[in-house]
Design an enzyme around this catalytic site. Structure first.
Site, PDB file in Angstrom:
ATOM      1  CE  LYS A 198      64.202  99.862  19.172  1.00  0.00           C
ATOM      2  NZ  LYS A 198      64.104 101.364  19.465  1.00  0.00           N
ATOM      3  CG  PHE A 219      64.166 110.603  16.823  1.00  0.00           C
ATOM      4  CD1 PHE A 219      63.737 109.485  16.335  1.00  0.00           C
ATOM      5  CD2 PHE A 219      62.853 111.460  17.287  1.00  0.00           C
ATOM      6  CE1 PHE A 219      62.537 108.859  15.905  1.00  0.00           C
ATOM      7  CE2 PHE A 219      61.715 110.811  16.841  1.00  0.00           C
ATOM      8  CZ  PHE A 219      61.635 109.644  16.371  1.00  0.00           C
ATOM      9  NE  ARG A 231      52.690 100.211  20.372  1.00  0.00           N
ATOM     10  CZ  ARG A 231      53.522 101.087  19.881  1.00  0.00           C
ATOM     11  NH1 ARG A 231      54.381 100.674  19.251  1.00  0.00           N
ATOM     12  NH2 ARG A 231      53.640 102.471  20.135  1.00  0.00           N
ATOM     13  CG  HIS A 255      60.015  98.643  16.535  1.00  0.00           C
ATOM     14  ND1 HIS A 255      59.218  99.747  16.348  1.00  0.00           N
ATOM     15  CD2 HIS A 255      59.266  97.828  15.526  1.00  0.00           C
ATOM     16  CE1 HIS A 255      58.512  99.826  15.411  1.00  0.00           C
ATOM     17  NE2 HIS A 255      58.126  98.703  15.160  1.00  0.00           N
TER      18      HIS A 255
HETATM   19  P1  CMP Z   1      60.829 102.461  18.266  1.00  0.00           P
HETATM   20  O1  CMP Z   1      59.708 101.735  18.993  1.00  0.00           O
HETATM   21  O2  CMP Z   1      61.783 101.488  17.681  1.00  0.00           O
HETATM   22  O3  CMP Z   1      60.310 103.300  17.157  1.00  0.00           O
HETATM   23  C1  CMP Z   1      60.930 104.589  16.796  1.00  0.00           C
HETATM   24  C2  CMP Z   1      61.993 104.781  17.656  1.00  0.00           C
HETATM   25  O4  CMP Z   1      62.765 106.086  17.914  1.00  0.00           O
HETATM   26  C3  CMP Z   1      61.769 104.577  19.246  1.00  0.00           C
HETATM   27  O5  CMP Z   1      61.587 103.359  19.310  1.00  0.00           O
HETATM   28  C4  CMP Z   1      62.877 105.150  19.882  1.00  0.00           C
HETATM   29  O6  CMP Z   1      63.882 104.223  20.118  1.00  0.00           O
HETATM   30  C5  CMP Z   1      63.691 106.158  18.845  1.00  0.00           C
HETATM   31  N1  CMP Z   1      63.550 107.554  19.263  1.00  0.00           N
HETATM   32  C6  CMP Z   1      64.904 108.250  19.462  1.00  0.00           C
HETATM   33  N2  CMP Z   1      64.408 109.438  19.804  1.00  0.00           N
HETATM   34  C7  CMP Z   1      62.987 109.511  20.122  1.00  0.00           C
HETATM   35  C8  CMP Z   1      62.203 110.692  20.593  1.00  0.00           C
HETATM   36  N3  CMP Z   1      62.646 111.701  20.755  1.00  0.00           N
HETATM   37  N4  CMP Z   1      60.775 110.224  20.384  1.00  0.00           N
HETATM   38  C9  CMP Z   1      60.427 109.082  20.160  1.00  0.00           C
HETATM   39  N5  CMP Z   1      60.925 108.079  19.712  1.00  0.00           N
HETATM   40  C10 CMP Z   1      62.625 108.408  19.636  1.00  0.00           C
END
Ligand code: CMP
Length: 145
Positions: free
Chosen positions: A10, A58, A86, A116
């Protein structure tokens, strides 16, 4: 089973020069680097990548953040790659991520959580295809993705 998965570094992690540390943690945990590129996502591309989260509270913040600066896409290969990745990446919230995980090491908050990682084999295939063409992926032991 030998599988591929996708890691996306990121913006804040890339900007703070954590790419090398993340690649090193992947390699130390037996992941092979099959493809790697840095790219700045447009808002439209970020929306396409994260379409499954569309409508969530979000979502717009996530799109603005993910298109704010350079990211890196890394295709990795390993036995049980998706699940093991993961585990190595850790919980979404870096403060809840286990010791030794990537998010614990480079994450700052739930949004800027470092990386991610694909959540299942089907999504790994789609996410790898989102960033990489055939000729960009290391071809030996290349799977039918
Ligand atoms: P990622 O694995 O990139 O997948 C979706 C992303 O949304 C997650 O990681 C977080 O960085 C982002 N995100 C922001 N706010 C939230 C939230 N409240 N719950 C889950 N993911 C969130």
């Amino acid at each position: 089973m030998l599988e591929l998965s996708l890691v996306m570094v990121k913006p804040h992690a890339f900007n703070k020069k954590k790419l090398g540390k993340i690649v090193s943690m992947l390699e130390q945990n037996e992941f092979s680097i099959v493809g790697l590129k840095s790219i700045k996502l447009s808002k439209e591309l970020a929306r396409r990548f994260y379409f499954v989260h569309e409508g969530k509270e979000f979502f717009e913040r996530l799109i603005t953040y993910m298109s704010s600066d350079t990211i890196a896409a890394i295709c990795v290969q390993k036995e049980n790659c998706v699940k093991d990745l993961r585990k190595l990446v850790g919980a979404t919230d870096p403060t809840k991520a286990a010791e030794g995980t990537i998010r614990r090491e480079v994450g700052e908050n739930v949004e800027a959580n470092g990386v991610h990682a694909s959540d299942c084999i089907e999504n790994a295939k789609k996410e790898i295809r989102f960033f990489f063409s055939d000729i960009e992926l290391f071809s030996f032991q290349y799977l039918d993705y």
